[in-house]
Design a protein around this motif. Structure first.
Motif, PDB file in Angstrom:
ATOM      1  N   ASP A  10      33.729  48.393  31.863  1.00  0.00           N
ATOM      2  CA  ASP A  10      34.694  47.330  32.171  1.00  0.00           C
ATOM      3  C   ASP A  10      34.170  46.404  33.270  1.00  0.00           C
ATOM      4  N   ILE A  11      33.494  46.974  34.260  1.00  0.00           N
ATOM      5  CA  ILE A  11      32.916  46.159  35.335  1.00  0.00           C
ATOM      6  C   ILE A  11      31.841  45.242  34.771  1.00  0.00           C
ATOM      7  N   ARG A  12      31.004  45.775  33.887  1.00  0.00           N
ATOM      8  CA  ARG A  12      29.994  44.931  33.242  1.00  0.00           C
ATOM      9  C   ARG A  12      30.657  43.854  32.393  1.00  0.00           C
ATOM     10  N   GLY A  13      31.797  44.205  31.770  1.00  0.00           N
ATOM     11  CA  GLY A  13      32.529  43.221  30.981  1.00  0.00           C
ATOM     12  C   GLY A  13      33.029  42.066  31.827  1.00  0.00           C
ATOM     13  N   ILE A  14      33.453  42.350  33.060  1.00  0.00           N
ATOM     14  CA  ILE A  14      33.900  41.289  33.968  1.00  0.00           C
ATOM     15  C   ILE A  14      32.754  40.335  34.259  1.00  0.00           C
ATOM     16  N   ILE A  15      31.584  40.894  34.539  1.00  0.00           N
ATOM     17  CA  ILE A  15      30.416  40.049  34.822  1.00  0.00           C
ATOM     18  C   ILE A  15      30.117  39.159  33.625  1.00  0.00           C
ATOM     19  N   ASN A  16      30.145  39.730  32.426  1.00  0.00           N
ATOM     20  CA  ASN A  16      29.885  38.948  31.211  1.00  0.00           C
ATOM     21  C   ASN A  16      30.932  37.855  31.023  1.00  0.00           C
ATOM     22  N   ALA A  17      32.189  38.204  31.246  1.00  0.00           N
ATOM     23  CA  ALA A  17      33.275  37.240  31.044  1.00  0.00           C
ATOM     24  C   ALA A  17      33.129  36.041  31.972  1.00  0.00           C
ATOM     25  N   VAL A  18      32.806  36.305  33.232  1.00  0.00           N
ATOM     26  CA  VAL A  18      32.643  35.209  34.197  1.00  0.00           C
ATOM     27  C   VAL A  18      31.451  34.337  33.813  1.00  0.00           C
ATOM     28  N   ASN A  19      30.361  34.956  33.418  1.00  0.00           N
ATOM     29  CA  ASN A  19      29.156  34.199  33.067  1.00  0.00           C
ATOM     30  C   ASN A  19      29.303  33.412  31.767  1.00  0.00           C
ATOM     31  N   HIS A  20      30.252  33.805  30.924  1.00  0.00           N
ATOM     32  CA  HIS A  20      30.486  33.066  29.684  1.00  0.00           C
ATOM     33  C   HIS A  20      31.331  31.802  29.897  1.00  0.00           C
ATOM     34  N   ARG A  50      61.464  34.680  45.850  1.00  0.00           N
ATOM     35  CA  ARG A  50      60.813  33.386  46.102  1.00  0.00           C
ATOM     36  C   ARG A  50      59.315  33.566  46.306  1.00  0.00           C
ATOM     37  N   ALA A  51      58.938  34.619  47.043  1.00  0.00           N
ATOM     38  CA  ALA A  51      57.521  34.870  47.310  1.00  0.00           C
ATOM     39  C   ALA A  51      56.775  35.168  46.008  1.00  0.00           C
ATOM     40  N   THR A  52      57.385  35.996  45.150  1.00  0.00           N
ATOM     41  CA  THR A  52      56.751  36.323  43.875  1.00  0.00           C
ATOM     42  C   THR A  52      56.629  35.090  42.999  1.00  0.00           C
ATOM     43  N   SER A  53      57.678  34.271  42.975  1.00  0.00           N
ATOM     44  CA  SER A  53      57.628  33.045  42.177  1.00  0.00           C
ATOM     45  C   SER A  53      56.521  32.120  42.663  1.00  0.00           C
ATOM     46  N   SER A  54      56.325  32.077  43.982  1.00  0.00           N
ATOM     47  CA  SER A  54      55.280  31.226  44.554  1.00  0.00           C
ATOM     48  C   SER A  54      53.904  31.656  44.079  1.00  0.00           C
ATOM     49  N   ILE A  55      53.667  32.962  44.084  1.00  0.00           N
ATOM     50  CA  ILE A  55      52.340  33.436  43.691  1.00  0.00           C
ATOM     51  C   ILE A  55      52.134  33.311  42.183  1.00  0.00           C
ATOM     52  N   LEU A  56      53.210  33.440  41.405  1.00  0.00           N
ATOM     53  CA  LEU A  56      53.089  33.265  39.951  1.00  0.00           C
ATOM     54  C   LEU A  56      52.637  31.845  39.616  1.00  0.00           C
ATOM     55  N   LYS A  57      53.260  30.868  40.240  1.00  0.00           N
ATOM     56  CA  LYS A  57      52.894  29.471  40.002  1.00  0.00           C
ATOM     57  C   LYS A  57      51.460  29.201  40.455  1.00  0.00           C
ATOM     58  N   ALA A  58      51.090  29.775  41.595  1.00  0.00           N
ATOM     59  CA  ALA A  58      49.736  29.554  42.125  1.00  0.00           C
ATOM     60  C   ALA A  58      48.680  30.164  41.201  1.00  0.00           C
ATOM     61  N   LEU A  59      48.966  31.331  40.658  1.00  0.00           N
ATOM     62  CA  LEU A  59      48.022  31.970  39.738  1.00  0.00           C
ATOM     63  C   LEU A  59      47.849  31.153  38.460  1.00  0.00           C
ATOM     64  N   ASP A  60      48.938  30.548  38.001  1.00  0.00           N
ATOM     65  CA  ASP A  60      48.873  29.734  36.784  1.00  0.00           C
ATOM     66  C   ASP A  60      47.940  28.538  36.941  1.00  0.00           C
ATOM     67  N   SER A  61      47.869  28.000  38.157  1.00  0.00           N
ATOM     68  CA  SER A  61      47.075  26.784  38.378  1.00  0.00           C
ATOM     69  C   SER A  61      45.769  27.057  39.119  1.00  0.00           C
ATOM     70  N   LEU A  62      45.381  28.332  39.222  1.00  0.00           N
ATOM     71  CA  LEU A  62      44.157  28.679  39.949  1.00  0.00           C
ATOM     72  C   LEU A  62      42.931  28.082  39.267  1.00  0.00           C
ATOM     73  N   ASN A  63      42.021  27.537  40.067  1.00  0.00           N
ATOM     74  CA  ASN A  63      40.767  26.987  39.559  1.00  0.00           C
ATOM     75  C   ASN A  63      40.012  28.066  38.777  1.00  0.00           C
ATOM     76  N   GLU A  64      39.599  27.741  37.553  1.00  0.00           N
ATOM     77  CA  GLU A  64      38.931  28.714  36.690  1.00  0.00           C
ATOM     78  C   GLU A  64      37.576  29.154  37.211  1.00  0.00           C
ATOM     79  N   ASN A  65      37.005  28.410  38.144  1.00  0.00           N
ATOM     80  CA  ASN A  65      35.702  28.775  38.704  1.00  0.00           C
ATOM     81  C   ASN A  65      35.812  29.845  39.785  1.00  0.00           C
ATOM     82  N   VAL A  66      37.033  30.057  40.283  1.00  0.00           N
ATOM     83  CA  VAL A  66      37.255  31.094  41.280  1.00  0.00           C
ATOM     84  C   VAL A  66      37.473  32.419  40.573  1.00  0.00           C
ATOM     85  N   VAL A  67      36.769  33.458  40.996  1.00  0.00           N
ATOM     86  CA  VAL A  67      37.023  34.804  40.484  1.00  0.00           C
ATOM     87  C   VAL A  67      37.995  35.493  41.433  1.00  0.00           C
TER      88      VAL A  67
END
Length: 350
Positions: A86-96, A189-206
């Motif tokens: 699974d860890i190797r799969g993460i590396i592959n997924a990011v590099n793809h 409210r705190a959970t809602s804040s993080i949900l919205k932030a995760l939805d718009s997170l830059n795809e280049n950030v792991v």
């Protein structure tokens, strides 16, 4: 060699896009080879195979919520094969570069979640920054949501998002099921804040989050992650192998201690249950640290007593029932093999 390849090499270097940089470098080497410059082609390929192209620069965050974590001293984790895949799969997924960049590591304490996050950052040649979510929670109404917003705002403003891994360690404090929180409204409210932030997170950030309490997670929160890695998949054989790898690592620092891997593994096998790697690591390290430098096997005796919760000398009959050989019993008790044999025969005759 085409001019556009040179331009692309420069561009990919400054964009910290190692995958494209290497692909372009391989094209350049192939062009050299096709034009008859075989030595130069081999030289370019040797450079690519023997060095890390990029060394990501440290980024300084403005808020105190971020902590830089070293990964250069991280050695390969002795993970079970199923988790290692699974860890190797993460590396592959990011590099793809397919937009799969948010991962949740769940499992009991001491199963290697945080250490695996370090491995991911090291293998991707990225800097690792940890956010301890316990520091984000504030008793002042509305402050927690503001802290979360501040964290994600800083992540969004990073000049090189593809050079970092962000670790949300112990994210349970925010992501627990909202109906189970004392202050439902505030934590909602705190959970809602993080949900919205995760939805718009830059795809280049792991982004990697860890939790010990996955069963109590808010389901909406779980759906925001691209992949969930379960670290509670250690068999007894895995834990014995991991303990052996830990012992070999520490014995390099204890030159006076001798290696008896069969006896060591037998001691570990006598534990029921065998604890997770984090606890195993501490047991082995403490046994070696407390051992007599003039006694090569003192650490094994200490480890046995600790794992069996014994204060005095081990009982010979118990050791025999546990499957230890006469030689191993001699090592654990300091009693000669001949005397051990006599005493055990005497008890059998009785």
């Amino acid at each position: 060699m085409k001019k556009k390849d040179i331009i692309n090499l420069i561009k990919y270097h400054y964009d910290h896009d190692e995958l494209q940089f290497r692909e372009t470098a391989n094209i350049v080497a192939k062009d050299f080879d096709n034009t008859g410059d075989h030595q130069l082609a081999e030289y370019v390929l040797s450079l690519m195979s023997s060095t890390n192209t990029f060394v990501p620069q440290e980024y300084t965050f403005e808020s105190h919520f971020f902590k830089s974590i070293r990964t250069d001293d991280t050695t390969a984790l002795p993970l079970p094969n199923i988790i290692a895949q699974d860890i190797r799969g993460i590396i592959n997924a990011v590099n793809h570069h397919m937009g799969i960049n948010k991962f949740l590591f769940e499992g009991a304490p001491g199963t290697g979640k945080t250490e695996s996050a370090k491995q991911v950052a090291r293998l991707l040649s990225r800097n690792l920054y940890m956010v301890d979510f316990n520091t984000l929670i504030d008793s002042e109404m509305g402050k927690t949501s503001k802290n979360i917003a501040a964290v994600f705002n800083e992540i969004d403003r990073m000049p090189a998002p593809d050079s970092v891994v962000i670790l949300f360690d112990e994210i349970d404090a925010i992501a627990m099921d909202r109906v189970n929180n004392n202050d439902i409204r505030e934590m909602g409210r705190a959970t809602s804040s993080i949900l919205k932030a995760l939805d718009s997170l830059n795809e280049n950030v792991v982004l990697i989050a860890t939790t010990n309490l996955f069963s109590k997670f808010d389901r909406a929160f779980i759906r925001r992650f691209d992949s969930i890695i379960n670290f509670d998949r250690y068999e007894r054989e895995d834990l014995v192998d991991i303990a052996s790898a830990m012992l070999n690592k520490y014995l390099k620092q204890f030159k006076s201690s001798k290696r008896d891997i069969k006896l060591f593994q037998k001691i570990i096998e006598c534990m029921d249950p065998i604890p997770n790697p984090g606890e195993l690591d501490n047991l082995i390290k403490v046994s070696l640290a407390f051992s007599d430098p003039n006694d090569s096997f003192d650490y094994l005796r200490r480890l046995y007593r600790t794992t069996q919760n014994q204060i005095g000398d081990p009982d010979l009959n118990v050791l025999q029932k546990q499957g230890f050989t006469i030689r191993q019993i001699e090592t654990l008790t300091g009693i000669s093999k001949s005397q051990v044999s006599r005493e055990l025969r005497g008890k059998t005759n009785e």
